[in-house]
Design a protein around this motif. Structure first.
Motif, short mmCIF file in Angstrom:
data_model
loop_
_atom_site.label_atom_id
_atom_site.label_comp_id
_atom_site.label_asym_id
_atom_site.label_seq_id
_atom_site.Cartn_x
_atom_site.Cartn_y
_atom_site.Cartn_z
N LYS A 2 0.84 -1.19 0.00
CA LYS A 2 0.00 0.00 0.00
C LYS A 2 0.88 1.24 0.00
CE LYS A 2 -0.77 0.22 4.98
NZ LYS A 2 -1.76 0.30 6.04
N ILE A 4 2.39 4.88 1.13
CA ILE A 4 2.81 5.41 2.43
C ILE A 4 1.94 6.58 2.87
CG2 ILE A 4 5.21 4.68 2.16
CD1 ILE A 4 5.84 7.67 1.46
N LYS A 6 -0.99 8.69 4.30
CA LYS A 6 -1.95 8.41 5.37
C LYS A 6 -3.13 9.37 5.33
CE LYS A 6 0.81 5.46 7.52
NZ LYS A 6 1.01 4.30 6.73
N LYS A 7 -3.50 9.78 4.15
CA LYS A 7 -4.59 10.74 4.05
C LYS A 7 -5.63 10.23 3.06
CE LYS A 7 -1.12 13.31 1.62
NZ LYS A 7 -0.37 14.50 1.56
N GLU A 8 -6.79 10.81 3.13
CA GLU A 8 -7.90 10.42 2.26
C GLU A 8 -7.70 10.98 0.85
OE1 GLU A 8 -10.68 8.56 3.21
OE2 GLU A 8 -9.59 8.24 5.08
N ASP A 52 4.13 14.56 -2.90
CA ASP A 52 3.85 13.14 -2.65
C ASP A 52 4.31 12.27 -3.82
OD1 ASP A 52 2.69 13.72 -0.18
OD2 ASP A 52 0.65 13.80 -1.00
N CYS A 56 6.63 8.83 -3.00
CA CYS A 56 5.93 7.53 -3.04
C CYS A 56 6.53 6.62 -4.11
CB CYS A 56 4.45 7.73 -3.35
SG CYS A 56 3.53 8.48 -2.02
N GLU A 172 4.62 0.56 1.79
CA GLU A 172 4.20 -0.11 3.02
C GLU A 172 3.60 -1.46 2.66
OE1 GLU A 172 1.97 1.95 5.92
OE2 GLU A 172 3.45 3.54 6.10
N GLU A 174 0.90 -4.59 3.90
CA GLU A 174 -0.21 -5.00 4.75
C GLU A 174 -0.05 -6.49 5.01
OE1 GLU A 174 -4.23 -2.88 3.73
OE2 GLU A 174 -3.27 -3.60 1.90
#
Length: 177
Positions: A2, A4, A6-8, A52, A56, A172, A174
């Motif tokens: 996923k 990195i 952390k926002k919508e 970003d 990323c 990241e 999961e």
């Protein structure tokens, strides 16, 4: 895997016919010949910032196709080219455009335990996998693999995770149980 972020609202929205992308990259329903005649483009949702794109190495798209950075592909293509095909896509975020790569995973394993997994029942009565349960042990002969039944679900191996950590790539992971 996923992002990195952390926002919508940071998904990538593909321009053009997403059905053709899904049919080729996920369903294996076409030969991908159309990719010789189109320029792949995507737009970041409003929650993503220009900077970003620089940090990323993995982005999430609305159709479930893995999107990797140029940096990630340059470092990993010598071994991932055996399992994946990479297609350049221009990702636009605000006023910045950066090349990433849509990834077609060509390695398959049966790894989801469908008897134990969670499903949502759709209006037409069909089931949609919502929470895959993994009970099968992966062989470590792969880096990225898709499930043989639910081709839209894919997984990364411990070997790939270790590679990402060693090269300090911004991805990241999961844990799917």
């Amino acid at each position: 895997m996923k992002t990195i972020l952390k926002k919508e609202e940071t998904l990538i929205v593909f321009q053009g016919n997403t059905d053709r992308l899904f049919d080729y990259f996920v369903r294996d329903a076409t030969d991908g010949e159309f990719l010789n005649y189109v320029e792949l483009k995507g737009t970041a949702q409003e929650g993503m910032k220009e900077e970003d794109l620089e940090k990323c190495d993995f982005l999430s798209g609305i159709v479930g196709i893995p999107i990797f950075s140029e940096r990630f592909v340059e470092k990993s293509s010598y071994f991932l080219n055996q399992e994946c095909m990479f297609y350049p896509i221009e990702i636009k975020c605000k006023n910045r455009v950066k090349t990433f790569y849509l990834t077609k995973i060509n390695c398959y394993q049966e790894w989801i335990d469908y008897d134990s997994s969670g499903f949502r029942i759709l209006v037409d009565g069909s089931k949609m996998l919502t929470k895959p349960i993994v009970t099968k042990v992966f062989d470590n002969e792969f880096y990225l693999t898709r499930d043989t039944i639910t081709k839209s679900r894919w997984a990364a191996s411990e070997k790939l995770k270790k590679f990402v950590e060693e090269h300090k790539l911004n991805v990241e992971f999961e844990i799917v149980r």
